[in-house]
Design a protein around this motif. Structure first.
Motif, mmCIF file in Angstrom:
data_model
loop_
_atom_site.group_PDB
_atom_site.id
_atom_site.type_symbol
_atom_site.label_atom_id
_atom_site.label_comp_id
_atom_site.label_asym_id
_atom_site.label_seq_id
_atom_site.Cartn_x
_atom_site.Cartn_y
_atom_site.Cartn_z
ATOM 1 N N PRO A 124 -5.663 85.904 129.978
ATOM 2 C CA PRO A 124 -4.529 86.761 129.600
ATOM 3 C C PRO A 124 -3.219 86.405 130.301
ATOM 4 N N GLU A 125 -3.287 85.651 131.412
ATOM 5 C CA GLU A 125 -2.075 85.363 132.191
ATOM 6 C C GLU A 125 -1.426 84.047 131.791
ATOM 7 N N ALA A 126 -2.126 83.225 131.023
ATOM 8 C CA ALA A 126 -1.559 81.954 130.598
ATOM 9 C C ALA A 126 -0.527 82.189 129.504
ATOM 10 N N GLY A 127 0.331 81.228 129.315
ATOM 11 C CA GLY A 127 1.349 81.334 128.268
ATOM 12 C C GLY A 127 1.978 79.991 128.036
ATOM 13 N N GLU A 128 2.877 79.931 127.087
ATOM 14 C CA GLU A 128 3.544 78.663 126.803
ATOM 15 C C GLU A 128 4.331 78.150 128.007
ATOM 16 N N ASP A 129 4.721 79.067 128.896
ATOM 17 C CA ASP A 129 5.528 78.686 130.052
ATOM 18 C C ASP A 129 4.717 78.443 131.307
ATOM 19 N N LEU A 130 3.402 78.682 131.275
ATOM 20 C CA LEU A 130 2.602 78.552 132.498
ATOM 21 C C LEU A 130 1.216 78.008 132.157
ATOM 22 N N LEU A 131 0.925 76.815 132.667
ATOM 23 C CA LEU A 131 -0.392 76.206 132.548
ATOM 24 C C LEU A 131 -1.258 76.693 133.702
ATOM 25 N N ILE A 132 -2.427 77.242 133.378
ATOM 26 C CA ILE A 132 -3.349 77.717 134.412
ATOM 27 C C ILE A 132 -4.588 76.832 134.393
ATOM 28 N N MET A 133 -4.761 76.062 135.468
ATOM 29 C CA MET A 133 -5.943 75.219 135.630
ATOM 30 C C MET A 133 -6.981 75.976 136.456
ATOM 31 N N LEU A 134 -8.228 75.535 136.339
ATOM 32 C CA LEU A 134 -9.341 76.234 136.966
ATOM 33 C C LEU A 134 -10.019 75.315 137.979
ATOM 34 N N GLY A 135 -10.417 75.891 139.105
ATOM 35 C CA GLY A 135 -11.063 75.093 140.131
ATOM 36 C C GLY A 135 -11.752 75.977 141.144
ATOM 37 N N GLU A 136 -11.787 75.506 142.383
ATOM 38 C CA GLU A 136 -12.498 76.212 143.460
ATOM 39 C C GLU A 136 -12.042 75.627 144.786
ATOM 40 N N GLU A 137 -12.006 76.434 145.832
ATOM 41 C CA GLU A 137 -11.878 75.891 147.181
ATOM 42 C C GLU A 137 -13.276 75.851 147.784
ATOM 43 N N VAL A 138 -13.804 74.654 147.891
ATOM 44 C CA VAL A 138 -15.148 74.455 148.416
ATOM 45 C C VAL A 138 -15.051 74.528 149.933
ATOM 46 N N THR A 139 -15.573 75.623 150.507
ATOM 47 C CA THR A 139 -15.304 75.987 151.892
ATOM 48 C C THR A 139 -16.546 75.737 152.738
ATOM 49 N N THR A 140 -16.677 74.511 153.260
ATOM 50 C CA THR A 140 -17.840 74.148 154.056
ATOM 51 C C THR A 140 -17.582 74.441 155.532
ATOM 52 N N ARG A 141 -18.584 74.183 156.364
ATOM 53 C CA ARG A 141 -18.428 74.361 157.810
ATOM 54 C C ARG A 141 -17.702 73.186 158.461
ATOM 55 N N ASN A 142 -17.406 72.139 157.672
ATOM 56 C CA ASN A 142 -16.720 70.960 158.217
ATOM 57 C C ASN A 142 -15.444 70.643 157.458
ATOM 58 N N GLY A 143 -14.839 71.650 156.842
ATOM 59 C CA GLY A 143 -13.588 71.444 156.136
ATOM 60 C C GLY A 143 -13.628 72.005 154.733
ATOM 61 N N HIS A 144 -12.429 72.171 154.165
ATOM 62 C CA HIS A 144 -12.284 72.753 152.831
ATOM 63 C C HIS A 144 -11.724 71.699 151.879
ATOM 64 N N VAL A 145 -12.151 71.745 150.624
ATOM 65 C CA VAL A 145 -11.643 70.824 149.623
ATOM 66 C C VAL A 145 -11.333 71.602 148.355
ATOM 67 N N VAL A 146 -10.157 71.365 147.773
ATOM 68 C CA VAL A 146 -9.784 71.992 146.516
ATOM 69 C C VAL A 146 -10.316 71.137 145.372
ATOM 70 N N ALA A 147 -11.166 71.742 144.535
ATOM 71 C CA ALA A 147 -11.559 71.136 143.268
ATOM 72 C C ALA A 147 -10.482 71.536 142.268
ATOM 73 N N LEU A 148 -9.645 70.581 141.863
ATOM 74 C CA LEU A 148 -8.411 70.880 141.138
ATOM 75 C C LEU A 148 -8.577 70.549 139.652
ATOM 76 N N GLY A 149 -8.557 71.594 138.823
ATOM 77 C CA GLY A 149 -8.564 71.385 137.383
ATOM 78 C C GLY A 149 -9.900 70.971 136.820
ATOM 79 N N THR A 150 -10.985 71.612 137.237
ATOM 80 C CA THR A 150 -12.299 71.317 136.684
ATOM 81 C C THR A 150 -12.482 72.017 135.334
ATOM 82 N N ASP A 151 -13.526 71.614 134.616
ATOM 83 C CA ASP A 151 -13.859 72.284 133.357
ATOM 84 C C ASP A 151 -14.172 73.751 133.625
ATOM 85 N N PRO A 152 -13.854 74.635 132.682
ATOM 86 C CA PRO A 152 -14.158 76.063 132.862
ATOM 87 C C PRO A 152 -15.636 76.274 133.160
ATOM 88 N N GLY A 153 -15.908 77.180 134.109
ATOM 89 C CA GLY A 153 -17.281 77.514 134.456
ATOM 90 C C GLY A 153 -17.944 76.567 135.431
#
Length: 491
Positions: free
Chosen positions: A221-250
């Motif tokens: 509902p928040e996406a629009g012609e003026d705003l692209l919303i990509m989907l991902g995750e911050e994978v938060t391990t005990r040895n650092g965090h990594v952003v999964a940027l723009g993965t497939d939905p789900g």
């Protein structure tokens, strides 16, 4: 043991047979225990769920005794896996809230933010405890599990935001790819984040909740012609965090491993198979477990600037520059681009401080990712700051950010930076030798042009920094913006 991070499985919690249970009947069980200092990273509590359950609800508390100065106190995270099990890879994953919530529920038609709605099927479920830190006195906990019987509600089909917005063709697009909503430990709704992103002048954002993809189905509902919303995750391990940027939905990416477990490469490849980028986040952050220890061999980019500029960002910038120097030994072919994101969680965190400005062919997931991966980007503190950075040589040769100016070693090269929106800031040009040029402060209007001449033999690459006035002493001021490099010379 799970075969990855150390884990402990406790005795099962069993509920009575549901025979004769009426719609809405409930059963509750409470268990208590104590975890010692040095506990495994994950402790699993098996729960035998009978048939006919409509909802499972879990609440927990734990003690927080006083500890000596400099000693970590108790912090206990929580999540849940369903009857498909806890095997690394997450087939049974149903949600994670870390330490952000004291209770959660799941049923077919709804779930607590951070958790996945769906049927509560018969079988052995597992409550996952993550003793993040344990005090010298140990960590005493209490978990209350409530099952509600009855017919399940109608399952909700997920709807995901589109992978394109109305772009401007090949142009510079502004984005913030590290954000948290109430679907993990943030306090803002997706609607609030989208409104603030638009106000910050952003063209794209990326959903990046800690260790859960539960938010993916709530962004459409928040996406629009003026705003692209990509989907991902911050994978938060005990040895650092990594952003999964723009993965497939789900797409869910597991986090239950350390560097010593030799599992990160598997999940980095999973991120890329799902169409995403692997971006180590705040690699020199000082919080427990935040410092990046997996190396950069799998990275597509690295988050050099995270939120308001701080000393750990300065260390990250210097570390990234050292990686650039190492890369030019191989002709600059294996360099890792830099980016910046806000990591905003709640007020007063500023969305779009900083923001990555990407040259992309259009405002689509694939085009933005390609621009980030190629390093055709710079990082700015706000929509007010804009840069144009180029290098030119003889015979009409020309290169921009993230590109290479193919020229012989003795070819005269002119480097040019145009700046707007940076009043009283100083421009620094940085090469593989270090800072070789520092400008006078820009005028109060914040606009200016800087030119510098060099050769490929003298500078293997050049990148630009725009700095605020220094607070004190010889240390440079905080960044207002910086660019990825332009490489000089034959590849």
């Amino acid at each position: 043991m799970t075969g990855a991070a150390a884990a402990l499985t406790l005795g099962s919690v069993t509920f009575a047979s549901p025979a004769g249970a009426a719609d809405g009947d409930q059963e509750t069980q409470t268990l208590r225990g104590t975890l010692p200092t040095g506990s495994p990273d994950f402790v699993y509590v098996p729960v035998e769920v009978p048939s006919g359950v409509r909802e499972i609800r879990v609440a927990y508390t734990y003690d927080r005794p006083s500890v000596p100065a400099g000693t970590a106190g108790n912090a206990l995270d929580i999540g849940i896996f369903d009857e498909r099990g806890t095997e690394l890879g997450g087939k049974g994953f149903r949600g994670w809230s870390g330490g952000a919530r004291t209770e959660f529920f799941l049923r077919a038609d709804d779930a607590t933010p951070g958790y996945l709605a769906g049927p509560v099927r018969e079988g052995t479920w597992h409550i996952a405890l993550g003793p993040y830190t344990v005090s010298p006195q140990g960590l005493s906990y209490e978990i209350t599990i409530t099952l509600t019987y009855g017919e399940p509600g109608a399952a909700v089909r997920p709807a995901y935001p589109p992978s394109r917005a109305k772009g401007r063709g090949r142009d510079w697009y502004r984005g913030d790819c590290h954000l948290h909503s109430w679907y993990s430990d943030g306090r803002r709704t997706p609607a609030e984040i989208a409104a603030l992103a638009r106000a910050a002048g952003l063209d794209f954002i990326n959903s990046s909740e800690h260790n859960t993809h539960a938010a993916h189905a709530h962004w459409a509902p928040e996406a629009g012609e003026d705003l692209l919303i990509m989907l991902g995750e911050e994978v938060t391990t005990r040895n650092g965090h990594v952003v999964a940027l723009g993965t497939d939905p789900g797409t869910f990416v597991d986090w239950r491993y350390r560097a010593r477990d030799n599992r990160f490469g598997r999940f980095a490849r999973q991120i890329r198979r799902a169409g995403g980028l692997v971006v180590p986040a705040h690699p020199h952050a000082t919080c427990i477990g935040c410092n990046w220890k997996f190396g950069f061999g799998e990275a597509d980019a690295v988050e050099v600037w995270n939120g308001p500029y701080t000393p750990d960002d300065e260390v990250s910038l210097a570390d990234w520059d050292s990686m650039l120097v190492a890369s030019v030994r191989g002709g600059g072919r294996e360099w890792i681009p830099a980016m910046g994101n806000s990591d905003a969680h709640r007020d007063p965190d500023v969305i779009g401080l900083p923001q990555t400005v990407v040259l992309a062919d259009d405002l689509t997931r694939e085009a933005i990712q390609e621009g980030i991966r190629a390093g055709r980007s710079y990082v700015a503190e706000s929509k007010n700051v804009s840069l144009t950075f180029t290098a030119s040589g003889g015979r009409g040769q020309h290169a921009g950010i993230g590109e290479r100016l193919e020229a012989a070693g003795d070819t005269p090269v002119t480097v040019r930076l145009e700046v707007t929106g940076a009043p009283r800031c100083t421009v620094r040009l940085v090469t593989d030798q270090g800072v070789l040029f520092t400008s006078a402060p820009l005028p109060v209007a914040g606009s200016g042009v800087v030119e510098w001449r060099t050769t490929p033999a003298y500078a293997a690459y050049v990148r630009a920094e725009v700095r605020h006035e220094a607070a004190a002493g010889p240390l440079p001021g905080a960044l207002a913006a910086f660019t990825n490099p332009i490489f000089l010379g034959r590849s």
